[in-house]
Write a protein that holds these residues in place. Structure first.
Motif, PDB file in Angstrom:
ATOM      1  N   TRP A 152       0.849  -1.194   0.000  1.00 50.60           N
ATOM      2  CA  TRP A 152       0.000   0.000   0.000  1.00 50.60           C
ATOM      3  C   TRP A 152       0.882   1.240   0.000  1.00 50.60           C
ATOM      4  O   TRP A 152       1.781   1.369   0.828  1.00 50.60           O
ATOM      5  CB  TRP A 152      -0.874   0.016   1.243  1.00 50.60           C
ATOM      6  CG  TRP A 152      -1.895  -1.073   1.296  1.00 50.60           C
ATOM      7  CD1 TRP A 152      -1.665  -2.417   1.422  1.00 50.60           C
ATOM      8  CD2 TRP A 152      -3.300  -0.917   1.229  1.00 50.60           C
ATOM      9  NE1 TRP A 152      -2.844  -3.106   1.432  1.00 50.60           N
ATOM     10  CE2 TRP A 152      -3.877  -2.201   1.318  1.00 50.60           C
ATOM     11  CE3 TRP A 152      -4.140   0.181   1.105  1.00 50.60           C
ATOM     12  CZ2 TRP A 152      -5.236  -2.409   1.283  1.00 50.60           C
ATOM     13  CZ3 TRP A 152      -5.507  -0.017   1.076  1.00 50.60           C
ATOM     14  CH2 TRP A 152      -6.046  -1.303   1.161  1.00 50.60           C
ATOM     15  N   ASP A 153       0.598   2.166  -0.910  1.00 48.39           N
ATOM     16  CA  ASP A 153       1.307   3.442  -0.950  1.00 48.39           C
ATOM     17  C   ASP A 153       0.330   4.557  -0.601  1.00 48.39           C
ATOM     18  O   ASP A 153      -0.720   4.674  -1.219  1.00 48.39           O
ATOM     19  CB  ASP A 153       1.903   3.687  -2.336  1.00 48.39           C
ATOM     20  CG  ASP A 153       3.078   2.780  -2.624  1.00 48.39           C
ATOM     21  OD1 ASP A 153       3.979   2.705  -1.773  1.00 48.39           O
ATOM     22  OD2 ASP A 153       3.086   2.142  -3.691  1.00 48.39           O
ATOM     23  N   PHE A 154       0.710   5.368   0.377  1.00 45.90           N
ATOM     24  CA  PHE A 154      -0.097   6.503   0.817  1.00 45.90           C
ATOM     25  C   PHE A 154       0.662   7.787   0.519  1.00 45.90           C
ATOM     26  O   PHE A 154       1.838   7.907   0.860  1.00 45.90           O
ATOM     27  CB  PHE A 154      -0.358   6.433   2.331  1.00 45.90           C
ATOM     28  CG  PHE A 154      -1.263   5.317   2.729  1.00 45.90           C
ATOM     29  CD1 PHE A 154      -2.629   5.515   2.837  1.00 45.90           C
ATOM     30  CD2 PHE A 154      -0.752   4.050   3.000  1.00 45.90           C
ATOM     31  CE1 PHE A 154      -3.468   4.481   3.209  1.00 45.90           C
ATOM     32  CE2 PHE A 154      -1.587   3.015   3.369  1.00 45.90           C
ATOM     33  CZ  PHE A 154      -2.947   3.229   3.472  1.00 45.90           C
ATOM     34  N   TYR A 172      -7.071   4.460  -4.706  1.00 42.83           N
ATOM     35  CA  TYR A 172      -8.004   4.901  -3.684  1.00 42.83           C
ATOM     36  C   TYR A 172      -7.697   6.324  -3.258  1.00 42.83           C
ATOM     37  O   TYR A 172      -6.609   6.847  -3.493  1.00 42.83           O
ATOM     38  CB  TYR A 172      -7.999   3.971  -2.471  1.00 42.83           C
ATOM     39  CG  TYR A 172      -6.643   3.858  -1.811  1.00 42.83           C
ATOM     40  CD1 TYR A 172      -6.261   4.749  -0.816  1.00 42.83           C
ATOM     41  CD2 TYR A 172      -5.750   2.855  -2.172  1.00 42.83           C
ATOM     42  CE1 TYR A 172      -5.016   4.650  -0.216  1.00 42.83           C
ATOM     43  CE2 TYR A 172      -4.513   2.748  -1.578  1.00 42.83           C
ATOM     44  CZ  TYR A 172      -4.146   3.655  -0.603  1.00 42.83           C
ATOM     45  OH  TYR A 172      -2.916   3.573  -0.014  1.00 42.83           O
ATOM     46  N   ILE A 173      -8.685   6.931  -2.638  1.00 42.05           N
ATOM     47  CA  ILE A 173      -8.553   8.215  -1.961  1.00 42.05           C
ATOM     48  C   ILE A 173      -8.784   7.916  -0.484  1.00 42.05           C
ATOM     49  O   ILE A 173      -9.651   7.121  -0.137  1.00 42.05           O
ATOM     50  CB  ILE A 173      -9.582   9.231  -2.484  1.00 42.05           C
ATOM     51  CG1 ILE A 173      -9.340   9.500  -3.972  1.00 42.05           C
ATOM     52  CG2 ILE A 173      -9.533  10.523  -1.676  1.00 42.05           C
ATOM     53  CD1 ILE A 173     -10.429  10.327  -4.628  1.00 42.05           C
ATOM     54  N   GLY A 199      -3.666   7.142  -3.134  1.00 38.94           N
ATOM     55  CA  GLY A 199      -2.808   6.007  -2.931  1.00 38.94           C
ATOM     56  C   GLY A 199      -3.137   4.855  -3.855  1.00 38.94           C
ATOM     57  O   GLY A 199      -4.092   4.913  -4.637  1.00 38.94           O
ATOM     58  N   THR A 200      -2.315   3.821  -3.737  1.00 39.68           N
ATOM     59  CA  THR A 200      -2.520   2.596  -4.503  1.00 39.68           C
ATOM     60  C   THR A 200      -2.246   1.405  -3.603  1.00 39.68           C
ATOM     61  O   THR A 200      -1.550   1.518  -2.593  1.00 39.68           O
ATOM     62  CB  THR A 200      -1.571   2.509  -5.714  1.00 39.68           C
ATOM     63  OG1 THR A 200      -0.214   2.512  -5.256  1.00 39.68           O
ATOM     64  CG2 THR A 200      -1.799   3.645  -6.688  1.00 39.68           C
ATOM     65  N   TYR A 201      -2.817   0.274  -3.981  1.00 38.27           N
ATOM     66  CA  TYR A 201      -2.413  -0.989  -3.371  1.00 38.27           C
ATOM     67  C   TYR A 201      -2.370  -2.044  -4.455  1.00 38.27           C
ATOM     68  O   TYR A 201      -3.001  -1.916  -5.495  1.00 38.27           O
ATOM     69  CB  TYR A 201      -3.303  -1.393  -2.189  1.00 38.27           C
ATOM     70  CG  TYR A 201      -4.744  -1.734  -2.508  1.00 38.27           C
ATOM     71  CD1 TYR A 201      -5.109  -3.027  -2.901  1.00 38.27           C
ATOM     72  CD2 TYR A 201      -5.748  -0.788  -2.370  1.00 38.27           C
ATOM     73  CE1 TYR A 201      -6.430  -3.350  -3.158  1.00 38.27           C
ATOM     74  CE2 TYR A 201      -7.069  -1.093  -2.628  1.00 38.27           C
ATOM     75  CZ  TYR A 201      -7.401  -2.383  -3.024  1.00 38.27           C
ATOM     76  OH  TYR A 201      -8.712  -2.704  -3.283  1.00 38.27           O
ATOM     77  N   GLU A 202      -1.559  -3.063  -4.212  1.00 43.69           N
ATOM     78  CA  GLU A 202      -1.420  -4.157  -5.169  1.00 43.69           C
ATOM     79  C   GLU A 202      -1.641  -5.466  -4.447  1.00 43.69           C
ATOM     80  O   GLU A 202      -1.025  -5.730  -3.422  1.00 43.69           O
ATOM     81  CB  GLU A 202      -0.035  -4.133  -5.809  1.00 43.69           C
ATOM     82  CG  GLU A 202       0.174  -2.925  -6.683  1.00 43.69           C
ATOM     83  CD  GLU A 202       1.434  -3.013  -7.524  1.00 43.69           C
ATOM     84  OE1 GLU A 202       1.834  -4.131  -7.886  1.00 43.69           O
ATOM     85  OE2 GLU A 202       1.992  -1.943  -7.809  1.00 43.69           O
ATOM     86  N   PRO A 230     -12.413   3.538  -3.009  1.00 35.70           N
ATOM     87  CA  PRO A 230     -11.822   3.040  -4.255  1.00 35.70           C
ATOM     88  C   PRO A 230     -12.169   3.963  -5.427  1.00 35.70           C
ATOM     89  O   PRO A 230     -13.284   4.481  -5.518  1.00 35.70           O
ATOM     90  CB  PRO A 230     -12.491   1.676  -4.444  1.00 35.70           C
ATOM     91  CG  PRO A 230     -13.001   1.301  -3.097  1.00 35.70           C
ATOM     92  CD  PRO A 230     -13.355   2.591  -2.431  1.00 35.70           C
ATOM     93  N   VAL A 231     -11.200   4.169  -6.303  1.00 32.61           N
ATOM     94  CA  VAL A 231     -11.374   5.008  -7.487  1.00 32.61           C
ATOM     95  C   VAL A 231     -10.641   4.352  -8.657  1.00 32.61           C
ATOM     96  O   VAL A 231      -9.936   3.358  -8.473  1.00 32.61           O
ATOM     97  CB  VAL A 231     -10.830   6.440  -7.255  1.00 32.61           C
ATOM     98  CG1 VAL A 231     -11.655   7.187  -6.212  1.00 32.61           C
ATOM     99  CG2 VAL A 231      -9.362   6.416  -6.841  1.00 32.61           C
ATOM    100  N   ASN A 232     -10.779   4.928  -9.848  1.00 35.61           N
ATOM    101  CA  ASN A 232     -10.040   4.393 -10.988  1.00 35.61           C
ATOM    102  C   ASN A 232      -8.658   5.056 -11.066  1.00 35.61           C
ATOM    103  O   ASN A 232      -8.308   5.876 -10.203  1.00 35.61           O
ATOM    104  CB  ASN A 232     -10.842   4.552 -12.283  1.00 35.61           C
ATOM    105  CG  ASN A 232     -11.084   6.002 -12.667  1.00 35.61           C
ATOM    106  OD1 ASN A 232     -10.379   6.917 -12.232  1.00 35.61           O
ATOM    107  ND2 ASN A 232     -12.094   6.221 -13.480  1.00 35.61           N
TER     108      ASN A 232
END
Length: 159
Positions: free
Chosen positions: A67-69, A92-93, A76-79, A112-114
């Motif tokens: 997870w990156d914040f 995500y926001i 951010g993003t998560y994988e 969650p967002v695109n």
């Protein structure tokens, strides 16, 4: 003179009520960076549970996820990865709500967002409890309902 005093009093009230608290600001800074979701547990529950997190994937796909914040824009993003998981980057926001208990716990909001950070689910998001946060670890809890009773999902992260 009365008018000046009234305006000053109003400004004091607005400044004291507006914006996040110093503690919430520090929490935002601590979030900044890359975290790994190391463990997911279900406190006070025994057995095997098939849990889908964030309407996305099985809890097992999230264990070990990165997870990156980014605190300056709350993005951010998560994988996720693993067998039987749809691997890839999710966006995500996020935000931290003001303290919600005398113990200083927070609500953490995740939406969650695109990839363009536009909502994909309308106003749908997730409210979690930020149980603990240090420079190297954090714990989230989400309470859902299972068979009419509260069911807690605990997510533990390391930095």
């Amino acid at each position: 003179m009365k008018k000046v005093i009234s305006i000053m009093a109003l400004l004091v009230v607005l400044v004291s009520c507006g914006g996040p608290s110093k503690v919430a600001k520090e929490a935002r800074k601590t979030f900044d960076g890359t975290w790994t979701l190391t463990n997911i547990t279900y406190p006070n529950n025994t057995g095997t549970f098939d849990v889908t997190l964030f309407n996305d994937a099985s809890a097992s796909c999230f264990e070990g996820s990165t997870w990156d914040f980014v605190s300056n824009n709350n993005r951010g993003t998560y994988e996720v990865s693993g067998a039987d998981c749809v691997a890839g980057t999710r966006y995500y926001i996020w935000s931290i709500d003001e303290e919600n208990t005398p113990q200083g716990m927070y609500d953490f909001l995740l939406k969650p967002v695109n990839e363009n950070y536009k909502s994909t689910n309308g106003d749908q998001g997730f409210r979690l409890n930020l149980v603990s946060l240090t420079g190297t670890s954090m714990v989230w809890e989400q309470t859902v309902t299972l068979e009419g009773s509260p069911f807690v999902i605990r997510m533990m992260f390391t930095k």
